[in-house]
Design a protein around this motif. Structure first.
Motif, PDB file in Angstrom:
ATOM      1  N   ASP A 188       1.795   4.530  -1.241  1.00 41.41           N
ATOM      2  CA  ASP A 188       2.519   3.848  -2.326  1.00 41.41           C
ATOM      3  C   ASP A 188       2.212   2.357  -2.331  1.00 41.41           C
ATOM      4  O   ASP A 188       1.964   1.759  -3.386  1.00 41.41           O
ATOM      5  CB  ASP A 188       4.024   4.062  -2.174  1.00 41.41           C
ATOM      6  CG  ASP A 188       4.475   5.423  -2.649  1.00 41.41           C
ATOM      7  OD1 ASP A 188       3.730   6.053  -3.418  1.00 41.41           O
ATOM      8  OD2 ASP A 188       5.577   5.855  -2.261  1.00 41.41           O
ATOM      9  N   ARG A 236       9.481  -4.938  -2.383  1.00 39.03           N
ATOM     10  CA  ARG A 236       9.619  -4.829  -3.840  1.00 39.03           C
ATOM     11  C   ARG A 236      10.830  -5.635  -4.339  1.00 39.03           C
ATOM     12  O   ARG A 236      10.872  -6.036  -5.511  1.00 39.03           O
ATOM     13  CB  ARG A 236       9.763  -3.362  -4.237  1.00 39.03           C
ATOM     14  CG  ARG A 236       8.472  -2.547  -4.129  1.00 39.03           C
ATOM     15  CD  ARG A 236       8.734  -1.107  -4.524  1.00 39.03           C
ATOM     16  NE  ARG A 236       7.564  -0.259  -4.423  1.00 39.03           N
ATOM     17  CZ  ARG A 236       6.665  -0.058  -5.384  1.00 39.03           C
ATOM     18  NH1 ARG A 236       6.806  -0.689  -6.540  1.00 39.03           N
ATOM     19  NH2 ARG A 236       5.647   0.757  -5.210  1.00 39.03           N
ATOM     20  N   ASN A 293       0.031   0.379  -5.291  1.00 36.16           N
ATOM     21  CA  ASN A 293       0.715  -0.624  -6.113  1.00 36.16           C
ATOM     22  C   ASN A 293       0.523  -2.044  -5.595  1.00 36.16           C
ATOM     23  O   ASN A 293       1.139  -2.975  -6.104  1.00 36.16           O
ATOM     24  CB  ASN A 293       2.210  -0.298  -6.169  1.00 36.16           C
ATOM     25  CG  ASN A 293       2.490   1.006  -6.873  1.00 36.16           C
ATOM     26  OD1 ASN A 293       2.452   1.082  -8.093  1.00 36.16           O
ATOM     27  ND2 ASN A 293       2.764   2.060  -6.108  1.00 36.16           N
ATOM     28  N   GLN A 294      -0.339  -2.175  -4.568  1.00 34.61           N
ATOM     29  CA  GLN A 294      -0.644  -3.488  -3.983  1.00 34.61           C
ATOM     30  C   GLN A 294       0.627  -4.270  -3.652  1.00 34.61           C
ATOM     31  O   GLN A 294       0.819  -5.424  -4.065  1.00 34.61           O
ATOM     32  CB  GLN A 294      -1.566  -4.280  -4.897  1.00 34.61           C
ATOM     33  CG  GLN A 294      -3.018  -3.812  -4.857  1.00 34.61           C
ATOM     34  CD  GLN A 294      -3.623  -3.935  -3.455  1.00 34.61           C
ATOM     35  OE1 GLN A 294      -3.853  -5.037  -2.955  1.00 34.61           O
ATOM     36  NE2 GLN A 294      -3.860  -2.794  -2.801  1.00 34.61           N
TER      37      GLN A 294
END
Length: 528
Positions: A441, A417, A445-446
């Protein structure tokens, strides 16, 4: 041949198993608890393995939080339950345990926690007394010398009498035969005491507390009723002492198993078994002696309490805070003896530096070497604290971080991220323990991240305990992972492995490499 010491208490007379405390405690647990839930890990691995051999009611559980919640459910149904874990796991279970104390319980719910003061087999040396205090759960600790029976029986009775979970703390010393620890008759003769009759497990009116009070009311009830009554009832087993002579001016206050370091002639000794409010006997003991040494593992929790409770005492209090014992970590008989006899302060601790010795290559050598090369090219690699922890050391130096069991996937997701190519390496047990949340997760959220899962069907770092043979590929697909690559460890070569990992890194969304080895490589549950 094992010798035993009979221990009398309000629940009868049984063998105290004084020569092998671990074996004795396992038998006591088997006798007292129809249901036991455990997550293994040093220093409770031997205890759990022994219990699994002798008890039909023992169950391995994937996660400490789940273990406490299962035990809570059984307790509410009127069954006595025991949960066993190490101190790292207590942190994982703390929210559920704290709420169990507020909700109140039915049958006894005892949590046996193994502390590792020197972090010999752990990622940290958290003192469970501090966690218990934060969760408002009472904690007691045996001195490990014909003492386990007294403490466990007291914990059961107190838990059922006051409808609260109770933590019983043990340490590495549990596995030391008491005959070799050097603790003499003043400990073996530790008095047992009745704590009063316990209520029947089904005699608790849950509607009056769990459902009859607001959430704030439960907190008030715990603080004003449950805990004060618990500490009043547990006073008979909270501490015990022996003075060598009336004129002795040197005293030692030891907490639980730290008493094994304190067999020093010419001193008066008091052993504290219970955390929480200081027993009045401790303050009286301190004020009767001109010099008092506080001996405990692993942090000066008791010493802080004593200093706060005796601000105007004429006694000289020594311990970790005064610099006469190391500021944290494990102790030894030699260190305590020197501090008591000579009163010299110890040199400040210097952080230990890892050795540079290169360990011989293991089964995952090709995979770990490939990951090391990929990391040197700029990819962030997170390792778990199981078998994957070898990535942190020479010759691989292939990991940026290794946090806790089950954490590698989530750490890698965080790095991804933040814009990095990222790989998380964890075992099949770690994935099931607490790693799946990160997969969910990442899929929801790819997130572009790679999970490398070492699948061998066992908990390799703690003695080979079984991992449920679930369909991991099906489970990962159900979580939303579309790209799953299955590898056989024996078939890997470094160039191909590096290329396959690089290909997964380029994949959009989360991808998983299942690296199969050992019995898992041919298991039906892992085929697709």
């Amino acid at each position: 041949m094992s010798t035993t010491t009979s221990v009398s208490n309000s629940f009868g007379t049984r063998p105290g198993y004084s020569e092998d405390s671990c074996l004795g405690l396992a038998h006591l647990i088997s006798e007292e608890f129809p249901l036991t839930f455990s997550v293994t890990g040093s220093p409770v691995t031997h205890l759990v393995s022994t219990l699994d051999e002798i008890s039909g009611g023992h169950h391995y559980v994937l996660n400490e939080k789940s273990a406490v919640e299962q035990a809570f459910g059984a307790s509410q149904a009127g069954q006595r339950c025991c949960v066993i874990m190490k101190h790292n796991g207590l942190g994982c279970a703390l929210d559920s345990l704290a709420n169990a104390g507020l909700h109140t319980i039915g049958g006894a719910l005892i949590v046996i926690v193994g502390d590792d003061p020197g972090a010999v087999s752990s990622t940290s040396a958290v003192d469970s007394r501090q966690l218990a205090e934060a969760a408002k759960i009472p904690l007691i600790e045996p001195s490990l010398a014909a003492d386990c029976t007294v403490v466990l029986d007291a914990a059961i009775g107190l838990s059922e009498r006051h409808h609260t979970p109770v933590i019983v703390r043990v340490s590495n010393a549990l596995h030391e035969p008491c005959s070799r620890v050097g603790v003499s008759d003043w400990l073996h003769g530790a008095p047992s005491a009745s704590i009063g009759p316990q209520n029947a497990p089904h005699g608790h009116d849950r509607d009056a507390i769990a459902f009859g009070l607001t959430k704030g009311g439960r907190v008030q009830y715990q603080h004003t009723v449950t805990l004060p009554r618990f500490y009043a009832s547990s006073a008979p087993i909270a501490s015990y002492s022996r003075c060598d002579s009336e004129g002795c001016n040197k005293g030692i206050v030891a907490f639980g198993a730290a008493a094994r370091y304190c067999e020093i002639p010419g001193t008066c000794r008091l052993v504290v078994r219970r955390s929480g409010p200081l027993p009045a006997t401790v303050v009286n003991f301190v004020e009767r002696h001109s010099e008092v040494m506080i001996v405990e593992e692993s942090v000066p929790h008791l010493e802080q309490q004593i200093r706060m409770a005796t601000p105007h005492t004429a006694s000289t209090i020594r311990g970790r805070l005064s610099g006469h014992l190391p500021e944290s970590g494990p102790l030894s008989r030699e260190v305590v003896d020197l501090a008591v006899r000579c009163g010299a302060q110890v040199d400040p601790a210097i952080p230990e530096v890892k050795g540079t010795k290169v360990q011989p290559p293991g089964d995952h050598h090709v995979l770990y070497s490939s990951l090391g090369a990929i990391r040197r090219d700029g990819t962030f690699v997170a390792a778990d604290v199981g078998s994957a922890v070898r990535l942190c050391y020479p010759p691989y130096n292939a990991a940026d971080a290794s946090l806790t069991l089950g954490s590698a996937g989530a750490v890698a997701v965080g790095a991804a991220r933040a814009g990095r190519d990222a790989v998380g390496v964890l075992g099949d047990f770690a994935l099931l323990h607490s790693g799946l949340e990160a997969v969910l997760d990442a899929a929801a959220n790819q997130v572009d991240v790679v999970f490398v899962v070492l699948v061998n069907g066992i908990q390799a770092k703690t003695g080979g305990q079984p991992v449920p043979a679930v369909d991991l590929a099906g489970l990962l697909r159900a979580c939303g992972v579309r790209t799953i690559d299955r590898w056989r460890l024996d078939d890997l070569d470094e160039a191909d492995t590096r290329a396959r990992i690089s290909s997964l890194i380029e994949t959009k969304g989360p991808s998983v490499a299942l690296v199969m080895s050992g019995a898992a490589a041919g298991a039906e549950a892992y085929r697709w």
